[in-house]
Design an enzyme around this catalytic site. Structure first.
Site, PDB file in Angstrom:
ATOM      1  N   LEU A   9       2.148 -36.164 -24.478  1.00 45.91           N
ATOM      2  CA  LEU A   9       1.138 -37.207 -24.363  1.00 45.91           C
ATOM      3  C   LEU A   9       0.102 -37.039 -25.466  1.00 45.91           C
ATOM      4  O   LEU A   9      -0.698 -36.107 -25.433  1.00 45.91           O
ATOM      5  CB  LEU A   9       0.442 -37.133 -22.997  1.00 45.91           C
ATOM      6  CG  LEU A   9       1.332 -37.001 -21.753  1.00 45.91           C
ATOM      7  CD1 LEU A   9       0.488 -37.048 -20.486  1.00 45.91           C
ATOM      8  CD2 LEU A   9       2.378 -38.106 -21.733  1.00 45.91           C
ATOM      9  N   THR A  13      -3.473 -34.584 -34.242  1.00 50.69           N
ATOM     10  CA  THR A  13      -3.334 -33.371 -35.063  1.00 50.69           C
ATOM     11  C   THR A  13      -2.476 -32.319 -34.369  1.00 50.69           C
ATOM     12  O   THR A  13      -1.457 -31.873 -34.911  1.00 50.69           O
ATOM     13  CB  THR A  13      -4.731 -32.771 -35.360  1.00 50.69           C
ATOM     14  OG1 THR A  13      -5.532 -33.795 -35.959  1.00 50.69           O
ATOM     15  CG2 THR A  13      -4.623 -31.592 -36.304  1.00 50.69           C
ATOM     16  N   GLY A  15      -0.703 -32.545 -31.546  1.00 54.95           N
ATOM     17  CA  GLY A  15       0.587 -33.099 -31.125  1.00 54.95           C
ATOM     18  C   GLY A  15       1.567 -33.130 -32.291  1.00 54.95           C
ATOM     19  O   GLY A  15       2.737 -32.749 -32.157  1.00 54.95           O
ATOM     20  N   GLY A  16       1.070 -33.557 -33.452  1.00 59.58           N
ATOM     21  CA  GLY A  16       1.916 -33.585 -34.640  1.00 59.58           C
ATOM     22  C   GLY A  16       2.378 -32.180 -35.007  1.00 59.58           C
ATOM     23  O   GLY A  16       3.551 -31.959 -35.328  1.00 59.58           O
ATOM     24  N   ALA A  33      13.856 -18.430 -25.945  1.00 62.36           N
ATOM     25  CA  ALA A  33      13.714 -19.062 -24.623  1.00 62.36           C
ATOM     26  C   ALA A  33      15.034 -19.114 -23.865  1.00 62.36           C
ATOM     27  O   ALA A  33      15.051 -19.339 -22.662  1.00 62.36           O
ATOM     28  CB  ALA A  33      13.138 -20.456 -24.776  1.00 62.36           C
ATOM     29  N   ALA A  43       4.288 -40.233 -25.871  1.00 63.04           N
ATOM     30  CA  ALA A  43       3.456 -41.392 -25.538  1.00 63.04           C
ATOM     31  C   ALA A  43       2.219 -41.369 -26.414  1.00 63.04           C
ATOM     32  O   ALA A  43       1.537 -40.347 -26.499  1.00 63.04           O
ATOM     33  CB  ALA A  43       3.059 -41.343 -24.063  1.00 63.04           C
ATOM     34  N   ASP A 201     -18.456 -27.095 -26.852  1.00 60.29           N
ATOM     35  CA  ASP A 201     -17.051 -26.686 -26.953  1.00 60.29           C
ATOM     36  C   ASP A 201     -16.894 -25.203 -26.620  1.00 60.29           C
ATOM     37  O   ASP A 201     -16.016 -24.813 -25.832  1.00 60.29           O
ATOM     38  CB  ASP A 201     -16.555 -26.980 -28.373  1.00 60.29           C
ATOM     39  CG  ASP A 201     -15.148 -26.479 -28.605  1.00 60.29           C
ATOM     40  OD1 ASP A 201     -14.202 -27.085 -28.070  1.00 60.29           O
ATOM     41  OD2 ASP A 201     -14.995 -25.461 -29.309  1.00 60.29           O
ATOM     42  N   LYS A 205     -14.921 -23.212 -23.328  1.00 59.21           N
ATOM     43  CA  LYS A 205     -13.954 -22.118 -23.487  1.00 59.21           C
ATOM     44  C   LYS A 205     -14.394 -20.860 -22.757  1.00 59.21           C
ATOM     45  O   LYS A 205     -13.591 -20.201 -22.088  1.00 59.21           O
ATOM     46  CB  LYS A 205     -13.742 -21.833 -24.981  1.00 59.21           C
ATOM     47  CG  LYS A 205     -13.053 -22.999 -25.705  1.00 59.21           C
ATOM     48  CD  LYS A 205     -13.137 -22.829 -27.222  1.00 59.21           C
ATOM     49  CE  LYS A 205     -12.462 -23.967 -27.966  1.00 59.21           C
ATOM     50  NZ  LYS A 205     -12.797 -23.960 -29.415  1.00 59.21           N
ATOM     51  N   GLY A 302      -6.807 -26.139 -35.699  1.00 57.00           N
ATOM     52  CA  GLY A 302      -5.839 -26.584 -36.688  1.00 57.00           C
ATOM     53  C   GLY A 302      -4.526 -26.946 -36.028  1.00 57.00           C
ATOM     54  O   GLY A 302      -4.217 -26.486 -34.935  1.00 57.00           O
TER      55      GLY A 302
END
Lengths: 436, 436
Positions: A9, A13, A15-16, A33, A43, A201, A205, A302
């Site tokens: 979803l 940045t 996700g790419g 794995a 999506a 931010d 965290k 990043g």
């Protein structure tokens, strides 16, 4: 073995990066794995851009709700961010029995309890390594690697933007505003940098770290949050002369009365490893009673560093989903029925040392007045620096480093110092941690 | 829930620490693991001492074989060390269907393949976080936290004794022999320090790291091992002048032709975080293709830091033993049928930069001769330092830092340089890594 089907979803940045790394390292990841992990559907509202990125390698849709209900999807990766639709989607995915991987620190710091309760009910995993310190496996380290320890405190540089700005301010002697503009030009700071520079931010965290370290619920609303936008280059310089560096730290500490949870600029001894973490890098220092201090360092943001954490979670879910849910690693490191109700202490109850800078008339007796006030409030002095007045000036700076005291003591002393007629304006107050 | 019953083999330093921490943090550990983890029986040859340590809290026996066959025991913790009876006991425990936790780096680096094969056959976990870098959860970080990455290299300070000695040599300008004696007096070095100072201990550890990073079998016999006993204080001083520190590093790197696996004193740029790891501390730097560089720092030895790792493994086994063995985290990070047969390269094929120190006659043309030899061998020079001869001396030192080349090129060049009549004795050669 049957591949694991992932629904992604949001393909911005991170996700790419996740898409790229999963493709590039497909063979290596499968060797680890035991089965392929593949993004089956993405999506994103911008279907054209998403299609360009994925190059036809998987289905692209604009309706994220279709993905969380897709019976073929084993794991949903949420990279939309924010509290709104992301929350709905995560809850819906869990409702549908899907494991969830998310990088959404804001969502977890604020709504974590609700999300983890639902996940427990459905017996699914919610993994969030990417939510804190990007590619550094700090969640895993605290939740699993240090599980023998009574954790005493955690202090972390967990926002790369502010660390970059502070590094540049120190290196080049520039003001916050000047460096912020440079950071924006270089892409280290966003057009609206508020979340980063005001410490929000980092507070998201450290709220998550606090929960997994001490076995308390996530409670972002209790965190004390101060950013770096009011930090003066002068104080960076004086700190350096006294052997300290200023870092924006997220700090959480266990005390008998409760938990400290705070983000603020902090003086740290220059010889500590964490004081030498420069630029956009992150580092987290964890103090446990058995292991002592351990430090974790790497890129905190990043595309690919964050993707590294997202994919590690995908591998984890793939490896461990078959474990009995009652025995699996608990979402917040502690068993859900074992969370402590230790209060988060208000900032006035926090214990720390202080850096105090004040502008004073260059007259006899000034220092005696100030040190008397500190003594009366029970605050002892660790170091002092008094500059000679500049040529032709009748005023000068006094800098005092105190030993540890309770913040309300410091507040009381500062109010009295400010009331002295020889003290000009406000006292600049920064917190100082020895981290030992 | 039913407690987990642990049989402890060997209650020396680490065993004692494990016992103490499990008792002290019993509540915290149970809150995490979901059930008590208790040492039910301890086997040690010195029953009197073992009874004194455990204070009657559990059974003490002198026959470790009785423990690995005890039907009440769920997990066997092996802290005996060495390849002998420890190996027999571990295999027997596995044979009997027990999970094993061990800190025995020597055993795993040499006999790991046999042990892991047997564990696979029996569907049990063999956990060994304590085998590398003590309390730092580096095995977990590489095996799970960085599973998205194609790991490129790992370089670690993984022996505290030698790091302590090197720190002292640099700090105080003392010789290896002098500092070793001091380290022995302080308990940082053993009476017979060979395993530590000759690099064998570090080689055991880097062998294990190499296997889990690259998916190759453990093969200690292929590691190149050089210690610090021949290191000259002069070279530490020259290195410093050139902006470097000397650390004993365990290094493993993936190259197209195979895997580099080596332990040796190494020049590292002084500004790197790892160059600033002092005293008996450990630190491991891991380079992954997605995450970039991450660093893990902490205490690499000692009773409680090592116990921290042993107990983390106990919690891990408790949490994850119910997972389908086919899906669980593989012992060596990669699926057993997916191990690569990449060769471990001989040291002559390793690629690195060099620090070369030579004693030469102070005559015209000497430097031209030396640099000509290097150029002819295809080695380029990165930096050079030539001292003025001391008053009344006809000889001086030349120090050359080279760019990266293949070790056999360096060997050839060094042989030719040593053959020059103006060069006195042997060339001192140290390897140099930029770690970027």
């Amino acid at each position: 073995m049957k591949p694991i089907n992932v629904g992604l979803l949001g393909i911005g940045t991170v996700g790419g990066g996740t898409f790229t790394v999963l493709q590039r390292n497909a063979e290596e990841i499968t060797r680890r794995a035991g089965r392929p992990i593949q993004i089956t559907v993405v999506a994103d509202k911008d279907v054209t851009r998403a299609t360009a990125i994925t190059g036809g390698a998987c289905k692209v849709v604009d309706d994220a709700f279709a993905v969380v209900s897709d019976p073929n999807i084993d794991i949903v990766v949420e990279l939309i961010g924010g509290y709104g639709v992301a929350k709905e989607l995560v809850l819906k995915a869990i409702e549908n029995g899907k494991h969830v991987v998310t990088a959404n620190k804001a969502l977890l710091a604020v709504h974590g309890s609700e999300i983890f309760a639902k996940a427990r009910e459905k017996g699914v995993m919610v993994a969030f390594e990417a939510a804190v310190a990007g590619g550094i496996p700090i969640i895993k380290a605290v939740r699993e690697g240090l599980s023998a320890n009574r954790i005493q405190w955690i202090a972390g540089i967990i926002n790369g933007t502010t660390n970059f700005i502070l590094s540049e301010m120190r290196d080049k002697g520039l003001s916050f505003e000047t460096v912020l503009k440079e950071a924006q030009r270089l892409g280290y700071a966003e057009a609206d940098p508020t979340f980063d520079v005001e410490g929000v931010d980092a507070a998201h965290k450290v709220t998550i770290l606090s929960a997994i370290a001490f076995g308390i619920p996530v409670q972002f609303d209790k965190a004390h949050v101060e950013g770096i936008s009011k930090l003066d280059a002068t104080d960076i310089k004086y700190a350096e002369q006294l052997g300290y560096r200023i870092k924006l730290l997220g700090i959480t500490r266990r005390r008998e009365q409760g938990i400290e949870l705070r983000v603020h600029p902090t003086l740290v001894p220059a010889k500590r490893l964490i004081a030498n973490v420069e630029g956009a890098m992150n580092a987290v220092l964890v103090q446990g009673d058995a292991v002592g201090a351990t430090l974790y360092y790497g890129k905190g943001a990043g595309a690919e560093p964050t993707a590294s954490a997202v994919i590690a979670d995908l591998v984890d879910v793939t490896r461990l989903a078959t474990a009995d849910p009652e025995n699996r690693v608990p979402h917040l490191a502690f068993q859900p029925d074992q969370l402590a109700d230790l209060p988060v202490l208000p900032i006035s109850e926090v214990e720390t040392a202080y850096y105090l800078r004040m502008r004073v008339e260059d007259k006899p007796g000034v220092l005696a007045d100030i040190t008397r006030i500190l003594a009366d409030e029970g605050i002892s002095i660790d170091a002092m620096l008094q500059r000679e007045p500049d040529e032709g000036e009748a005023q000068t700076d006094i800098i005092i480093l105190t030993h540890i005291c309770v913040e309300k003591q410091a507040d009381a002393a500062i109010a009295k110092v400010e009331a002295l007629p020889v003290v000009q304006g406000k006292v600049t107050r920064l917190r100082l941690e020895n981290l030992q």
